[in-house]
Design an enzyme around this catalytic site. Structure first.
Site, PDB file in Angstrom:
ATOM      1  N   CYS A  75      39.770  35.824  46.210  1.00 31.73           N
ATOM      2  CA  CYS A  75      39.548  35.108  44.958  1.00 31.73           C
ATOM      3  C   CYS A  75      38.640  33.933  45.273  1.00 31.73           C
ATOM      4  CB  CYS A  75      40.872  34.632  44.354  1.00 31.73           C
ATOM      5  SG  CYS A  75      40.657  33.567  42.913  1.00 31.73           S
ATOM      6  N   HIS A 166      33.722  45.017  41.923  1.00 36.96           N
ATOM      7  CA  HIS A 166      33.207  44.433  40.690  1.00 36.96           C
ATOM      8  C   HIS A 166      32.218  45.380  40.027  1.00 36.96           C
ATOM      9  CE1 HIS A 166      34.942  40.397  41.130  1.00 36.96           C
ATOM     10  NE2 HIS A 166      34.801  40.619  42.421  1.00 36.96           N
ATOM     11  N   GLU A 215      39.424  40.485  34.504  1.00 36.32           N
ATOM     12  CA  GLU A 215      39.890  40.529  35.886  1.00 36.32           C
ATOM     13  C   GLU A 215      40.973  41.578  36.062  1.00 36.32           C
ATOM     14  OE1 GLU A 215      40.890  37.289  39.385  1.00 36.32           O
ATOM     15  OE2 GLU A 215      40.135  36.651  37.442  1.00 36.32           O
ATOM     16  N   CYS A 224      35.732  33.587  37.596  1.00 35.93           N
ATOM     17  CA  CYS A 224      35.992  34.479  38.729  1.00 35.93           C
ATOM     18  C   CYS A 224      34.895  34.248  39.752  1.00 35.93           C
ATOM     19  CB  CYS A 224      36.013  35.938  38.275  1.00 35.93           C
ATOM     20  SG  CYS A 224      36.290  37.102  39.629  1.00 35.93           S
ATOM     21  N   GLY A 227      33.526  37.435  41.249  1.00 37.08           N
ATOM     22  CA  GLY A 227      32.736  38.054  40.194  1.00 37.08           C
ATOM     23  C   GLY A 227      31.388  37.382  40.036  1.00 37.08           C
TER      24      GLY A 227
END
Length: 279
Positions: A75, A166, A215, A224, A227
């Site tokens: 993360c 992703h 997410e 994110c 992301g």
């Protein structure tokens, strides 16, 4: 059992942080209690739980659990908060700091203000672009502008893994999209064996974009980091953006650059509050 915790966020991507140097709280506990403690109406409320743990390979270890209790590899917003917590609380004063994740050991460069970490730049390492390794069921070296149809409309996605998968979709107007249905559809599509995060991106110019994120395991979140890193890579390889971008997410801004086959992400990390809860 009384659990002490710290609530932190990186541009609105908020987690319940547990200092496992002090608390007896296990990975199994995180999987069990994340859906309970993360509930925004009946408990603390968060996008999930992040454990700050000892490491025999790095300065500190991070384990991250989604709202639904599933574990994710990384993360980007969370790791900035882990670096800030570890520095501010004296777990490690190394700068740069090495943080162990399921993605590998990543370097965090801390920018200090008033003896505390104010913002953090993470070397997010190299993106994974090969379809089967992301993983997807598409056997291509690079997946760029692959078509997918939802409710009669065709969208085009580019796939990037930053240790977690992703799927980036460039759109004309991201602000007025209802991303819940399409986000859930793509997240759980059989193309993605481990499910996927989905980023919807509007290009403002070659150095600036707007992003919304669906997410995996949590739904739409305010930000994110992995992301945003994937968006930086996807924009560059699809020739939509330059290798350095300012990314406007719902919770705030991140600065990304893609160079020497690594992605660097810089943004804020902030405390919300501390507390304790009886489990």
């Amino acid at each position: 059992m009384i659990l002490n915790f710290t609530k932190m966020h990186g541009i609105g991507n908020d987690y319940i942080y547990v200092d496992c140097f002090k608390e007896k709280f296990t990975v199994e506990d995180a999987m069990k209690y994340s859906p309970i403690l993360s509930h925004r109406h009946y408990s603390i409320g968060a996008d999930g739980i992040i454990l700050i743990m000892p490491s025999d390979k790095a300065d500190v270890q991070m384990r991250m659990f989604n709202y639904d209790g599933s574990e994710s590899e990384m993360c980007g917003n969370g790791i900035r908060c882990v670096a800030k917590y570890a520095y501010d609380k004296g777990i490690s004063k190394n700068n740069p700091m090495k943080i162990e994740t399921l993605r590998g050991i990543l370097d965090a460069k801390l920018f200090i203000k008033d003896n505390e970490a104010d913002s953090v730049e993470i070397n997010m390492d190299s993106p994974i672009l090969e379809g089967l390794k992301i993983p997807t069921t598409i056997d291509k070296n690079v997946i760029i502008d692959e078509p997918i149809t939802f409710n009669g409309k065709t969208y085009y996605f580019t796939c990037v893994s930053m240790g977690n998968p992703h799927t980036v979709i460039f759109v004309d107007d991201v602000s007025n999209m209802d991303i819940a249905d399409i986000g859930s559809y793509i997240e759980n599509n059989t193309i993605f064996p481990n499910r996927t995060n989905v980023e919807f991106v509007e290009v403002i110019n070659r150095g600036e974009v707007k992003q919304r994120t669906w997410e995996r395991g949590s739904g739409e979140t305010l930000a994110c980091g992995t992301g945003a890193s994937a968006v930086c890579v996807a924009g560059f390889i699809s020739k939509r953006t330059d290798n350095i971008i300012l990314n406007h997410l719902l919770g705030g801004d991140l600065i990304l650059r893609y160079e020497n086959n690594s992605v660097f992400m810089r943004g804020e990390a902030r405390y919300s509050f501390e507390g304790s809860v009886k489990l």
